[in-house]
Design an enzyme around this catalytic site. Sequence first.
Site, PDB file in Angstrom:
ATOM      1  N   CYS A 194      46.667   8.662  80.370  1.00  0.00           N
ATOM      2  CA  CYS A 194      47.161   9.658  81.330  1.00  0.00           C
ATOM      3  C   CYS A 194      48.638   9.964  81.076  1.00  0.00           C
ATOM      4  O   CYS A 194      48.974  10.584  80.093  1.00  0.00           O
ATOM      5  CB  CYS A 194      46.885   9.176  82.761  1.00  0.00           C
ATOM      6  SG  CYS A 194      47.030  10.475  83.996  1.00  0.00           S
ATOM      7  N   GLU A 246      40.798   1.970  82.594  1.00  0.00           N
ATOM      8  CA  GLU A 246      41.126   0.747  83.347  1.00  0.00           C
ATOM      9  C   GLU A 246      40.657   0.837  84.803  1.00  0.00           C
ATOM     10  O   GLU A 246      40.565  -0.171  85.484  1.00  0.00           O
ATOM     11  CB  GLU A 246      42.639   0.472  83.263  1.00  0.00           C
ATOM     12  CG  GLU A 246      43.519   1.255  84.221  1.00  0.00           C
ATOM     13  CD  GLU A 246      43.771   2.703  83.823  1.00  0.00           C
ATOM     14  OE1 GLU A 246      43.082   3.210  82.904  1.00  0.00           O
ATOM     15  OE2 GLU A 246      44.646   3.350  84.442  1.00  0.00           O
ATOM     16  N   HIS A 252      40.950   7.475  82.914  1.00  0.00           N
ATOM     17  CA  HIS A 252      41.474   6.126  83.148  1.00  0.00           C
ATOM     18  C   HIS A 252      40.402   5.066  82.912  1.00  0.00           C
ATOM     19  O   HIS A 252      39.727   4.658  83.867  1.00  0.00           O
ATOM     20  CB  HIS A 252      41.969   6.007  84.593  1.00  0.00           C
ATOM     21  CG  HIS A 252      43.255   6.717  84.857  1.00  0.00           C
ATOM     22  ND1 HIS A 252      44.482   6.143  84.628  1.00  0.00           N
ATOM     23  CD2 HIS A 252      43.508   7.965  85.325  1.00  0.00           C
ATOM     24  CE1 HIS A 252      45.443   6.998  84.949  1.00  0.00           C
ATOM     25  NE2 HIS A 252      44.873   8.117  85.374  1.00  0.00           N
TER      26      HIS A 252
END
Lengths: 92, 234
Positions: free
Chosen positions: B86, B205, B203
Amino acid sequence: MSAYAVEIRVTPRRGLLDPQGKAIQHALDSLGFAGVGEVRAGKLLVIELEADSPDEAAARATRMCEKLLANPVTEDFAIEVGRDAAQAEAAT
Amino acid sequence: MRAVVVTFPGSNCDYDCLQVLRKVMGVDTRFIWHREHELGDPDLVVLPGGFSYGDYLRAGAIARFSPIVEAVKRHAGRGGIVLGICNGFQILCEAGLLPGALRRNESLKFRSHDVHVRVETTDTAFTRAYRPGQVLRIPIAHAEGNYIADPGTLERLEADGRVVFRYTTREGARGEGGNPNGSANDIAGIVNPAGNVLGLMPHPERAAEGVLGSTDGLGMFESLVAHLAHERVA
């Protein structure tokens, strides 16, 4: 050494879709403003810059644009070196 | 294997990355502040998401001049692995480690929701745990994720197989509705020519534990751990 008011105009590169400009264009259209063509929305930076001459101020502003102020992939920039800031103040 | 997560003023996904690497993957991971000049010779450098320097001027434009970015460039130059997520992707583009730029979303809206991305190549250190063409459900959260590059660069990215993730529909089809931000060629993530620096807008994660609603992002971290373990043996 004088202080110049340097105005730097950063605009989305012509030919690239500018979503913000397009939204503004539509808003102007819908408000009934006739004859509105392409709108591009950018930013205006006003920098007080100490330099020996207007040319030197412009050259330094160009380097600032190349290094930080404009993204070479997506933006164009234009530089205008204004009057010596102190002189301009004295004149008012 | 050792990892560092770089924290800039305004980073806000740094703890998420630490959580996945340290707690889920068991990797020796620490934060490193952006004013530092040395990374300490890690195997993996993560530039996390967030709003470094408030996104002032352009997203990533000011962060790229943080001292640590010079160390990240040296690490990348030696073939070290760098993952930019990002805002991290935006910083990598601004720093010139990846080509192109990320502009305002076509919708002008901050988009924060799950998207589907297709794994375009498993021949990278970041994606070897996935199946070719696998469709992942991973969240995005950005206002400037609209990838653009000049036509020559886009052609090279495609020809060299450097488009690693592409926005698609749930079924993995391109076109209608899959692309959340207007990115050229539906690009969600790319790698550099050497294949050791990857940037992506989604994302992974945030999709790496069941409690988060999707584990589709975990494969990226598993890929990296497997790749680095293999390198260490080799």
